[in-house]
Design a protein around this motif. Structure first.
Motif, mmCIF file in Angstrom:
data_model
loop_
_atom_site.group_PDB
_atom_site.id
_atom_site.type_symbol
_atom_site.label_atom_id
_atom_site.label_comp_id
_atom_site.label_asym_id
_atom_site.label_seq_id
_atom_site.Cartn_x
_atom_site.Cartn_y
_atom_site.Cartn_z
ATOM 1 N N GLU A 134 0.832 -1.209 0.000
ATOM 2 C CA GLU A 134 0.000 0.000 0.000
ATOM 3 C C GLU A 134 0.867 1.259 0.000
ATOM 4 O O GLU A 134 0.589 2.223 -0.731
ATOM 5 C CB GLU A 134 -0.900 0.017 1.236
ATOM 6 C CG GLU A 134 -2.052 -0.951 1.218
ATOM 7 C CD GLU A 134 -2.835 -0.903 2.517
ATOM 8 O OE1 GLU A 134 -2.689 0.092 3.268
ATOM 9 O OE2 GLU A 134 -3.589 -1.857 2.777
ATOM 10 N N THR A 135 1.893 1.254 0.831
ATOM 11 C CA THR A 135 2.739 2.443 0.958
ATOM 12 C C THR A 135 3.473 2.729 -0.340
ATOM 13 O O THR A 135 3.537 3.878 -0.802
ATOM 14 C CB THR A 135 3.722 2.261 2.124
ATOM 15 O OG1 THR A 135 2.990 1.965 3.310
ATOM 16 C CG2 THR A 135 4.530 3.517 2.355
ATOM 17 N N PHE A 136 4.044 1.687 -0.944
ATOM 18 C CA PHE A 136 4.723 1.888 -2.229
ATOM 19 C C PHE A 136 3.745 2.356 -3.302
ATOM 20 O O PHE A 136 4.047 3.269 -4.087
ATOM 21 C CB PHE A 136 5.412 0.604 -2.686
ATOM 22 C CG PHE A 136 6.801 0.424 -2.154
ATOM 23 C CD1 PHE A 136 7.780 1.384 -2.353
ATOM 24 C CD2 PHE A 136 7.150 -0.731 -1.468
ATOM 25 C CE1 PHE A 136 9.071 1.219 -1.864
ATOM 26 C CE2 PHE A 136 8.438 -0.913 -0.984
ATOM 27 C CZ PHE A 136 9.399 0.063 -1.178
ATOM 28 N N ALA B 176 10.670 -8.900 -7.996
ATOM 29 C CA ALA B 176 9.755 -8.798 -9.139
ATOM 30 C C ALA B 176 8.303 -8.856 -8.685
ATOM 31 O O ALA B 176 7.434 -8.138 -9.206
ATOM 32 C CB ALA B 176 10.048 -9.915 -10.139
ATOM 33 N N GLU B 177 8.014 -9.701 -7.688
ATOM 34 C CA GLU B 177 6.641 -9.807 -7.199
ATOM 35 C C GLU B 177 6.220 -8.540 -6.457
ATOM 36 O O GLU B 177 5.088 -8.060 -6.614
ATOM 37 C CB GLU B 177 6.516 -11.037 -6.296
ATOM 38 C CG GLU B 177 5.116 -11.320 -5.797
ATOM 39 C CD GLU B 177 4.181 -11.889 -6.849
ATOM 40 O OE1 GLU B 177 3.182 -12.517 -6.469
ATOM 41 O OE2 GLU B 177 4.426 -11.687 -8.062
ATOM 42 N N ALA B 178 7.125 -7.978 -5.650
ATOM 43 C CA ALA B 178 6.812 -6.725 -4.961
ATOM 44 C C ALA B 178 6.562 -5.606 -5.971
ATOM 45 O O ALA B 178 5.655 -4.774 -5.778
ATOM 46 C CB ALA B 178 7.952 -6.337 -4.019
ATOM 47 N N ALA B 179 7.345 -5.577 -7.044
ATOM 48 C CA ALA B 179 7.143 -4.567 -8.079
ATOM 49 C C ALA B 179 5.779 -4.750 -8.748
ATOM 50 O O ALA B 179 5.038 -3.778 -8.961
ATOM 51 C CB ALA B 179 8.267 -4.652 -9.110
ATOM 52 N N ARG B 180 5.444 -5.986 -9.063
ATOM 53 C CA ARG B 180 4.147 -6.246 -9.697
ATOM 54 C C ARG B 180 2.992 -5.802 -8.810
ATOM 55 O O ARG B 180 2.056 -5.117 -9.272
ATOM 56 C CB ARG B 180 4.016 -7.741 -10.007
ATOM 57 C CG ARG B 180 2.710 -8.107 -10.713
ATOM 58 C CD ARG B 180 2.531 -9.606 -10.829
ATOM 59 N NE ARG B 180 2.263 -10.246 -9.549
ATOM 60 C CZ ARG B 180 1.075 -10.268 -8.953
ATOM 61 N NH1 ARG B 180 0.023 -9.660 -9.510
ATOM 62 N NH2 ARG B 180 0.911 -10.888 -7.796
ATOM 63 N N LEU B 181 3.058 -6.164 -7.546
ATOM 64 C CA LEU B 181 1.986 -5.809 -6.615
ATOM 65 C C LEU B 181 1.883 -4.296 -6.424
ATOM 66 O O LEU B 181 0.776 -3.738 -6.358
ATOM 67 C CB LEU B 181 2.236 -6.490 -5.273
ATOM 68 C CG LEU B 181 2.109 -8.014 -5.257
ATOM 69 C CD1 LEU B 181 2.705 -8.582 -3.970
ATOM 70 C CD2 LEU B 181 0.655 -8.446 -5.414
ATOM 71 N N SER B 182 3.036 -3.622 -6.338
ATOM 72 C CA SER B 182 3.031 -2.171 -6.136
ATOM 73 C C SER B 182 2.516 -1.441 -7.368
ATOM 74 O O SER B 182 1.766 -0.450 -7.251
ATOM 75 C CB SER B 182 4.441 -1.691 -5.778
ATOM 76 O OG SER B 182 4.898 -2.292 -4.582
ATOM 77 N N GLU C 52 0.398 -2.656 -9.530
ATOM 78 C CA GLU C 52 -1.046 -2.905 -9.540
ATOM 79 C C GLU C 52 -1.759 -1.965 -8.568
ATOM 80 O O GLU C 52 -2.803 -1.390 -8.899
ATOM 81 C CB GLU C 52 -1.287 -4.363 -9.159
ATOM 82 C CG GLU C 52 -2.723 -4.826 -9.221
ATOM 83 C CD GLU C 52 -2.832 -6.293 -8.872
ATOM 84 O OE1 GLU C 52 -2.932 -6.615 -7.666
ATOM 85 O OE2 GLU C 52 -2.798 -7.118 -9.803
ATOM 86 N N ARG C 53 -1.191 -1.802 -7.381
ATOM 87 C CA ARG C 53 -1.785 -0.901 -6.382
ATOM 88 C C ARG C 53 -1.839 0.539 -6.909
ATOM 89 O O ARG C 53 -2.805 1.274 -6.645
ATOM 90 C CB ARG C 53 -0.957 -0.957 -5.099
ATOM 91 C CG ARG C 53 -1.228 0.135 -4.090
ATOM 92 C CD ARG C 53 -2.471 -0.116 -3.282
ATOM 93 N NE ARG C 53 -2.757 1.013 -2.387
ATOM 94 C CZ ARG C 53 -3.682 1.011 -1.449
ATOM 95 N NH1 ARG C 53 -4.423 -0.061 -1.253
ATOM 96 N NH2 ARG C 53 -3.886 2.072 -0.687
ATOM 97 N N ALA C 54 -0.799 0.929 -7.663
ATOM 98 C CA ALA C 54 -0.726 2.299 -8.171
ATOM 99 C C ALA C 54 -1.530 2.500 -9.448
ATOM 100 O O ALA C 54 -1.633 3.634 -9.935
ATOM 101 C CB ALA C 54 0.731 2.681 -8.413
#
Length: 343
Positions: free
Chosen positions: A153-155, A206-212, A214-216
């Motif tokens: 969420e923060t990213f 890579a997964e953190a980037a994908r999730l962030s 998507e959130r953005a």
């Protein structure tokens, strides 16, 4: 007096010019890095008067965590120790022993698997306990948290704020680029248990980037690397951020948003490699540039730390968003899996 505690364990950084070279010697001890290379890196610190932001940022995180613990009525004193500079982990654990602490949870300021992001922190813990001798507190590291919902969420919110900081005409076409610290390819391939396919570090990033992304609200993004060191003969994860900016410019991209997803806070490798070198490269190419904030100063980061504490102390179920494994307390109760990160 509480007999349990929380130890915030980090990398460390100099806080005055005369600390810079001894700090760099600590970081590189046993790696055969030429003196000339250390002196070149030292100039990055001298650009900021010999002060790395990392210790001050960690103290701010600790203050936030202490407030969150108090709000949750959790009586858990918080200690601070580093791998490479004062306060050294060995000194902190000795103080904990003197204070009567029997056991502590350890929050490392790295969200990742791999040697430098995870296993080396276990080595720090073992070294500090050995230095404290008989009666040293038991230290248990909290789990990897690369995909915790509060982190993502923060990213995501930071990315949206960075986009909003661009000139309005550049926002729609801005390219989202995530960065994390590069590591040797061989080290990445051996990060994580072989049964899970290795490459735990780069897969988690890579997964953190994908999730962030998507959130953005981004359908597309790039993942690149930064802050490589070591001899050119050793292959590291690529592409480098500045090389990637060259490639984007050649493809006609006129604006970039950089998200340092691999970093908890705005320490030197963020403010130098991105805010100085990458932003200068973007300016040279005529590209609009915005950099998303890291999560450490956001109140949600401290709330996440307290959630991780509750996972370990009270068996609260782990909150995770990613499909890539995250090991440690709060998942299956073990710090490492057999064969993980070369063990």
């Amino acid at each position: 007096m509480p007999t349990e505690a929380l130890l915030v364990l980090s990398f460390g950084g100099p806080e005055r010019p005369e600390d810079v070279m001894p700090f760099l010697e600590n970081v590189t001890r046993g790696r055969g890095i030429p003196r000339a290379r250390l002196e070149a890196v030292a100039q990055h610190y001298y650009h900021f008067d010999g002060v790395s932001p990392i210790n001050a940022l960690n103290r701010a995180i600790i203050a936030d965590v202490e407030r969150e613990l108090a709000t949750a009525a959790i009586e858990l004193p918080v200690y601070f120790g580093n791998r490479n500079w004062h306060p050294m982990a060995e000194d902190t654990v000795a103080q904990m022993k003197s204070d009567g602490i029997d056991s502590a949870l350890v929050f490392a300021t790295s969200a990742w698997g791999g040697y430098s992001g995870c296993r080396q922190y276990h080595e720090d813990i073992a070294r500090a306990r050995a230095a404290a001798g008989d009666g040293a507190p038991t230290l248990t590291r909290l789990r990897q948290y690369y995909d915790h919902p509060l982190m993502i969420e923060t990213f995501g919110d930071a990315i949206r704020a960075a986009v909003a900081s661009l000139p309005e005409s550049d926002r729609a076409g801005a390219r989202l680029v995530f960065t994390a610290h590069s590591v040797p390819i061989g080290a990445d391939e051996t990060s994580g248990p072989p049964a899970d396919g290795g490459r735990l570090y780069s897969r988690q990033v890579a997964e953190a980037a994908r999730l962030s992304a998507e959130r953005a609200g981004f359908a597309e993004h790039d993942l690149v690397w930064q802050s490589r060191s070591g001899p050119p003969s050793v292959p590291w994860l690529e592409p480098d951020i500045c090389d990637h900016l060259d490639a984007l410019s050649a493809d006609g991209v006129g604006a970039v948003v950089i998200c340092p997803v691999g970093f908890v806070s705005d320490h030197l490798e963020v403010v130098w490699d991105l805010d100085n070198e990458a932003s200068a490269k973007a300016a040279e190419l005529g590209m609009s540039f915005a950099r998303a904030a890291t999560p450490g100063t956001d109140p949600r980061f401290a709330r996440m730390v307290v959630e991780l504490v509750n996972e370990a102390r009270a068996g609260v179920p782990a909150r995770r968003l990613g499909a890539v494994p995250a090991y440690g307390v709060g998942t299956d109760g073990t710090a490492c899996r057999p064969g993980c990160c070369g063990s």
